[in-house]
Design a protein around this motif. Structure first.
Motif, PDB file in Angstrom:
ATOM      1  N   LEU A   1       0.838  -1.192   0.000  1.00 24.16           N
ATOM      2  CA  LEU A   1       0.000   0.000   0.000  1.00 24.16           C
ATOM      3  C   LEU A   1       0.882   1.254   0.000  1.00 24.16           C
ATOM      4  O   LEU A   1       0.645   2.213  -0.721  1.00 24.16           O
ATOM      5  N   MET A   2       1.947   1.183   0.796  1.00 27.10           N
ATOM      6  CA  MET A   2       2.843   2.329   0.903  1.00 27.10           C
ATOM      7  C   MET A   2       3.562   2.579  -0.430  1.00 27.10           C
ATOM      8  O   MET A   2       3.612   3.702  -0.919  1.00 27.10           O
ATOM      9  N   TYR A   3       4.085   1.499  -1.028  1.00 28.94           N
ATOM     10  CA  TYR A   3       4.773   1.687  -2.299  1.00 28.94           C
ATOM     11  C   TYR A   3       3.814   2.125  -3.399  1.00 28.94           C
ATOM     12  O   TYR A   3       4.170   2.879  -4.294  1.00 28.94           O
ATOM     13  N   GLY A   4       2.572   1.626  -3.303  1.00 31.84           N
ATOM     14  CA  GLY A   4       1.575   2.048  -4.265  1.00 31.84           C
ATOM     15  C   GLY A   4       1.314   3.546  -4.150  1.00 31.84           C
ATOM     16  O   GLY A   4       1.270   4.266  -5.155  1.00 31.84           O
ATOM     17  N   PHE A   5       1.202   4.016  -2.928  1.00 33.30           N
ATOM     18  CA  PHE A   5       0.954   5.441  -2.697  1.00 33.30           C
ATOM     19  C   PHE A   5       2.141   6.274  -3.188  1.00 33.30           C
ATOM     20  O   PHE A   5       1.986   7.296  -3.843  1.00 33.30           O
ATOM     21  N   LEU A   6       3.336   5.800  -2.869  1.00 41.65           N
ATOM     22  CA  LEU A   6       4.551   6.482  -3.314  1.00 41.65           C
ATOM     23  C   LEU A   6       4.565   6.601  -4.835  1.00 41.65           C
ATOM     24  O   LEU A   6       4.887   7.644  -5.400  1.00 41.65           O
ATOM     25  N   GLY A   7       4.170   5.505  -5.482  1.00 42.35           N
ATOM     26  CA  GLY A   7       4.140   5.475  -6.953  1.00 42.35           C
ATOM     27  C   GLY A   7       3.175   6.503  -7.517  1.00 42.35           C
ATOM     28  O   GLY A   7       3.548   7.305  -8.379  1.00 42.35           O
ATOM     29  N   VAL A   8       1.933   6.532  -7.022  1.00 40.18           N
ATOM     30  CA  VAL A   8       0.963   7.462  -7.595  1.00 40.18           C
ATOM     31  C   VAL A   8       1.325   8.912  -7.259  1.00 40.18           C
ATOM     32  O   VAL A   8       1.135   9.816  -8.068  1.00 40.18           O
ATOM     33  N   LEU A   9       1.912   9.105  -6.087  1.00 42.62           N
ATOM     34  CA  LEU A   9       2.322  10.461  -5.706  1.00 42.62           C
ATOM     35  C   LEU A   9       3.417  10.967  -6.649  1.00 42.62           C
ATOM     36  O   LEU A   9       3.346  12.064  -7.205  1.00 42.62           O
ATOM     37  N   LEU A  10       4.409  10.122  -6.846  1.00 41.38           N
ATOM     38  CA  LEU A  10       5.511  10.468  -7.741  1.00 41.38           C
ATOM     39  C   LEU A  10       4.993  10.635  -9.169  1.00 41.38           C
ATOM     40  O   LEU A  10       5.377  11.558  -9.881  1.00 41.38           O
ATOM     41  N   GLY A  11       4.095   9.721  -9.551  1.00 47.68           N
ATOM     42  CA  GLY A  11       3.532   9.765 -10.905  1.00 47.68           C
ATOM     43  C   GLY A  11       2.780  11.072 -11.135  1.00 47.68           C
ATOM     44  O   GLY A  11       2.973  11.735 -12.158  1.00 47.68           O
ATOM     45  N   THR A  12       1.930  11.466 -10.176  1.00 45.34           N
ATOM     46  CA  THR A  12       1.186  12.714 -10.322  1.00 45.34           C
ATOM     47  C   THR A  12       2.151  13.886 -10.458  1.00 45.34           C
ATOM     48  O   THR A  12       1.959  14.772 -11.282  1.00 45.34           O
ATOM     49  N   THR A  13       3.204  13.876  -9.650  1.00 41.32           N
ATOM     50  CA  THR A  13       4.161  14.977  -9.677  1.00 41.32           C
ATOM     51  C   THR A  13       4.835  15.096 -11.036  1.00 41.32           C
ATOM     52  O   THR A  13       4.896  16.173 -11.631  1.00 41.32           O
ATOM     53  N   ILE A  14       5.362  13.994 -11.538  1.00 37.73           N
ATOM     54  CA  ILE A  14       6.045  14.090 -12.837  1.00 37.73           C
ATOM     55  C   ILE A  14       5.036  14.301 -13.954  1.00 37.73           C
ATOM     56  O   ILE A  14       5.365  14.852 -14.999  1.00 37.73           O
ATOM     57  N   GLY A  15       3.787  13.849 -13.727  1.00 42.78           N
ATOM     58  CA  GLY A  15       2.767  14.060 -14.745  1.00 42.78           C
ATOM     59  C   GLY A  15       2.452  15.532 -14.901  1.00 42.78           C
ATOM     60  O   GLY A  15       2.243  16.036 -16.001  1.00 42.78           O
ATOM     61  N   VAL A  16       2.463  16.248 -13.795  1.00 41.50           N
ATOM     62  CA  VAL A  16       2.182  17.677 -13.814  1.00 41.50           C
ATOM     63  C   VAL A  16       3.294  18.424 -14.544  1.00 41.50           C
ATOM     64  O   VAL A  16       3.059  19.384 -15.271  1.00 41.50           O
ATOM     65  N   LEU A  17       4.523  17.963 -14.382  1.00 43.54           N
ATOM     66  CA  LEU A  17       5.646  18.629 -15.034  1.00 43.54           C
ATOM     67  C   LEU A  17       5.759  18.162 -16.485  1.00 43.54           C
ATOM     68  O   LEU A  17       5.913  16.972 -16.725  1.00 43.54           O
ATOM     69  N   PRO A  18       5.673  19.089 -17.424  1.00 40.50           N
ATOM     70  CA  PRO A  18       5.731  18.664 -18.822  1.00 40.50           C
ATOM     71  C   PRO A  18       7.109  18.109 -19.158  1.00 40.50           C
ATOM     72  O   PRO A  18       8.120  18.589 -18.658  1.00 40.50           O
ATOM     73  N   GLY A  19       7.135  17.109 -20.010  1.00 37.37           N
ATOM     74  CA  GLY A  19       8.414  16.572 -20.465  1.00 37.37           C
ATOM     75  C   GLY A  19       8.918  15.462 -19.594  1.00 37.37           C
ATOM     76  O   GLY A  19       9.375  14.439 -20.084  1.00 37.37           O
ATOM     77  N   LEU A  20       8.850  15.651 -18.283  1.00 35.92           N
ATOM     78  CA  LEU A  20       9.296  14.588 -17.392  1.00 35.92           C
ATOM     79  C   LEU A  20       8.238  13.500 -17.417  1.00 35.92           C
ATOM     80  O   LEU A  20       7.181  13.653 -16.832  1.00 35.92           O
ATOM     81  N   GLY A  21       8.552  12.435 -18.132  1.00 36.57           N
ATOM     82  CA  GLY A  21       7.535  11.409 -18.312  1.00 36.57           C
ATOM     83  C   GLY A  21       7.790  10.193 -17.468  1.00 36.57           C
ATOM     84  O   GLY A  21       8.811  10.099 -16.785  1.00 36.57           O
TER      85      GLY A  21
END
Lengths: 335, 501
Positions: B20-40
């Motif tokens: 659950l923790m790693y899943g949360f870490l993943g979506v948190l990180l994913g949302t962050t890089i998703g917001v930043l253009p280019g960083l895919g």
């Protein structure tokens, strides 16, 4: 928000935040082989993440860093069949802080395919050690009438021009393997090139859209075992342990040399000998690691290392000669 | 009841605290890089790959998958707020999402995107759980001829993307197709339109053009309008959509899910193609097509649902056959191999816990994304009150860093600047960039599959009408053409009759 990403990444991957590839410039301090390495080392991978070279690099990254006592930073610099990354590494300062993860394509094949290539791998690099040996399999669609490569050759001779073979690209080792067979046996087939790795090509063989292809064992083995692909031959010297019923090309008398998609570490020419030896020793240690060996093996890759940098040089020379002959005989061009 | 047992196994795995923790870490990180253009997600996942070496397989895969769909999710945020798609799959979201934001409905647009994605994520999870092996068989049936016909259909549908002049849209599509021809020819290895520059030998990256045309072009365009607030209302109505609003985006979200689930399994297109198609579909069947391009809620819900569904069904060929349909899926295979697991038909039997745990984690991850993002909407919307003279330089800088981070190539930044200027010119000419981008994606795929199909058939074009899948798409293409042209003909005929009368 700009500072946030390195922060978040850094949080998770510790010192690895450097991995964004933005910061390293290869600025060298006073050259001294005895205190090498005293700063992170960049390992240039000439292909995008997700491929075989990137996999090998990421797999050995941690252990190699441990053995060298400095962080290895993987820099993916893809483009032009790997030539862009190879040129970047060749032009880097020869201080041991830029290493290059070469492979059969960039080091042994491209120099013969691209006449305008400014890098001459055998001159511009010092080979250090091979790290991964990935043998190939000849696979066919599940309902193909031949059971092995020998029967396949007979079948193609009986049906000239009717058989299609796929490849992961015009200048790929897998294409050259088929061209070599085609040339040696006087076969007539149509080449169907794909791009974006071996996956899409193998999928079309699996779906019965294309008849046959050479592909790395890693890509095909599970689907061979599940009966979704037929394995006609292996490109190894001896039969593959996990596929004992599949004969080799050599034992069927179709070639006299094994062939492999290999990866190995090289350094720009001019890198001091003590540094080469130090990296070589670290690679030998890394590739002996049981976990790495086991994980590579399950991916169809054999973890290997060269006895000495000189031995790797000889290996590359022979490999390069082999592909040069085939490219010349079969009249293949890519530029 | 095997399915229920499997799902129970999956949820017990995914709900284990460490996963659950790693899943949360993943979506948190994913949302962050998703917001930043280019960083895919590709760059992020590959950097994190060596770290997963020491994690248990379930935690590793759950985290990496979280990054992937988290990024698809986060990408829509900047698309809606500042017309800057953070990921290629959110290009379409920018069209109507940004218009909604300009009308002061930024909160509603963000909530619509979040909830549509959640609906799609839920249904796609069920679909994978129930039908993954069967669907993989269907994906294998698609041959080069079938892809060609599907792409032709997509290209014709692309015309619908146009909100203004159809002629301009066709022109933009063709320009996109032309740009797509840059790079090394797959069949012969001949460089085309590379101007002798080695960096162009693989063509131009989609993200470079998208960021140039949208990010930079839009910024210059907005600055040229002089007024500081630029029409974006900073006051925001209630964030939670009303029941009427939910009803208005429910159907589009469901249609988008269906479309995205189908296209996600096919290699190449994935989330990008499905979001484009969903938009085209919504516009075509809408009773008020004139609303599209001016802030239609359906234009946000459909594509957002589609790209999220596609991001998830892309796992099907990877998990069941060991075949990657995109770079991210190739990395997932790499992650499995690093764990000493071999992706392929046996994964389902030999590693049932991992397989079902990953599937269950997708649903949990989607739920986390909604919980994570809904409260954030208020903060995001406040971003709009930042004066443009401060916001724009920041956008430009982030764009440049994003473009550079793709390949560590300075040339890419120059190319993006060039497309930024082109984007401004098109902005002034009222030519929309979305059709160009679709042409850019579909053009090379059409060419590749056309030539491949003809090579396989040894030059016989019969192959396109001989195969049932291909024929179906070709017939649909013809029907679509008739539907599009018919009103025009009728109008002309009416005019002709009037003149006679």
């Amino acid at each position: 928000m700009i500072t946030r990403r390195p922060f978040v990444l850094g949080l998770i991957c510790g010192g690895l935040a450097l991995g964004s590839g933005l910061t390293l410039s290869g600025a060298a301090t006073a050259q001294d082989a005895s205190n090498y390495p005293n700063q992170p080392i960049q390992l240039v991978v000439p292909f995008a993440p997700g491929g075989a070279s990137d996999f090998a690099a990421r797999l050995m990254q941690n252990k190699l860093s441990e053995h060298l006592g400095q962080q290895i930073v993987v820099v993916n610099r893809d483009g032009a069949a790997g030539n862009i990354g190879m040129e970047m590494a060749a032009r880097a300062k020869p201080d041991g802080y830029t290493l290059y993860l070469g492979n059969v394509g960039t080091v042994s094949i491209n120099p013969h395919l691209f006449p305008n290539l400014t890098v001459k791998p055998l001159k511009d690099f010092i080979p250090i050690s091979i790290v991964a040996d990935t043998p190939g399999l000849m696979i066919a669609r599940p309902d193909f009438p031949a059971k092995n490569a020998k029967e396949f050759v007979e079948y193609v001779k009986a049906n000239p021009g009717k058989i299609n073979f796929a490849s992961p690209g015009t200048g790929s080792v897998n294409r050259l393997e088929m061209e070599a067979l085609q040339y040696a046996q006087g076969l007539k087939m149509t080449h169907i090139p794909y791009k974006g790795g071996a996956g899409p090509a193998a999928a079309d063989v699996m779906g019965g859209h294309v008849d046959v292809m050479f592909v790395t064992i890693a890509t095909a083995i599970n689907n061979v075992k599940a009966g979704r692909l037929k394995a006609l031959a292996a490109t190894t010297k001896e039969r593959v342990a996990s596929l004992p019923e599949v004969p080799t090309m050599m034992e069927q008398g179709l070639t006299n040399r094994p062939s492999s998609s290999w990866q190995g570490v090289l350094a720009p020419a001019g890198t001091p000998k003590p540094i080469i030896d130090k990296v070589h020793a670290a690679i030998v240690e890394t590739m002996r690691d049981p976990t790495i060996r086991e994980r590579m093996a399950s991916a169809g890759v054999i973890a290997v290392s060269s006895a000495s940098p000189e031995e790797f040089m000889e290996y590359i020379k022979a490999d390069s000669q082999q592909w040069s002959d085939i490219i010349e005989k079969a009249g293949i061009k890519a530029d | 009841m095997e399915l229920l047992n499997n799902l129970a196994l999956g949820f017990s795995t995914a709900l284990a605290p460490v996963n659950l923790m790693y899943g949360f870490l993943g979506v948190l990180l994913g949302t962050t890089i998703g917001v930043l253009p280019g960083l895919g997600p590709v760059a992020t996942i590959s950097i994190l790959l060596p770290i997963t070496f020491t994690l248990p397989p379930e935690a590793a895969l759950i985290m990496l998958a979280g990054i992937y769909y988290g990024a698809a999710y986060g990408g829509s945020t900047t698309a809606i707020l500042v017309n800057l798609p953070g990921e290629s799959s959110s290009v379409v979201t920018a069209i109507d999402g940004y218009q909604m934001a300009r009308r002061g409905k930024a909160g509603l647009a963000l909530a619509t995107a979040a909830l549509s994605s959640f609906i799609a994520g839920t249904l796609a999870t069920v679909l994978i759980a129930v039908m993954a092996p069967a669907l993989a068989e269907v994906a294998l049936k698609f041959g080069p001829a079938d892809y060609f016909s599907l792409m032709v259909f997509g290209l014709i549908a692309a015309v619908i993307l146009a909100n203004g002049s159809v002629v301009k849209a066709i022109g933009m599509i063709l320009l996109g197709v032309l740009l797509g021809t840059m790079g090394t020819d797959v069949n012969t290895g001949t460089p085309r339109f590379t101007f002798g520059v080695a960096e162009f030998s693989d063509g131009i990256d989609f993200a470079v053009i998208a960021m140039g045309m949208f990010g930079l072009g839009e910024t210059i365009g907005n600055l040229s309008r002089k007024d500081e607030t630029n029409g974006v209302l900073s006051e925001v109505r209630g964030l939670w959509p009303s029941w009427a609003e939910i009803r208005s985006f429910l159907a589009p979200a469901l249609r988008g899910t269906a479309l995205g689930s189908c296209l996600g399994m096919l290699p190449g297109g994935g989330p990008v193609l499905s979001s484009f198609s969903a938009y085209a579909l919504e516009k075509k069947i809408s009773r008020k097509p004139g609303e599209f391009g001016k802030g239609a809620i359906e234009g946000v819900a459909g594509p957002e649902a589609a790209n999220n569904a596609a991001a998830q069904t892309a796992f099907i060929p990877m998990l069941t056959l060991g075949l990657p349909s995109s770079a991210v899926m190739a990395l997932m295979i790499g992650a499995l191999m690093m764990q000493g697991l071999s992706p392929g038909p046996q994964l389902l039997n030999n590693n049932a816990q991992l397989f079902w745990g990953l599937i269950a984690s997708m649903w949990i991850g989607n739920a986390m994304l909604v919980i994570l993002n809904l409260p954030l909407i208020g903060i995001w919307v406040k971003l709009l009150s930042v004066p443009y003279r401060m916001l724009y330089p920041a956008i430009l800088l982030i764009c440049c860093i994003g473009v550079y981070s793709l390949k560590s190539s300075a040339l890419d930044v120059i190319v993006a600047t060039f497309f930024g200027l082109m984007g401004f010119v098109f902005y002034r000419l009222k030519c929309e960039p979305a059709p160009l981008l679709l042409g850019f994606i579909l053009g090379p795929m059409i060419e590749e599959n056309l030539r491949r199909a003809l090579l396989i058939s040894h030059g016989s074009p019969v192959v396109f009408v001989d195969r049932a899948i291909s024929l179906t798409f070709l017939i649909m293409s013809v029907l679509l053409l008739i539907v599009m042209i018919a009103p025009a003909i009728r109008t002309k005929r009416d005019l002709a009759f009037q003149e006679e009368g």
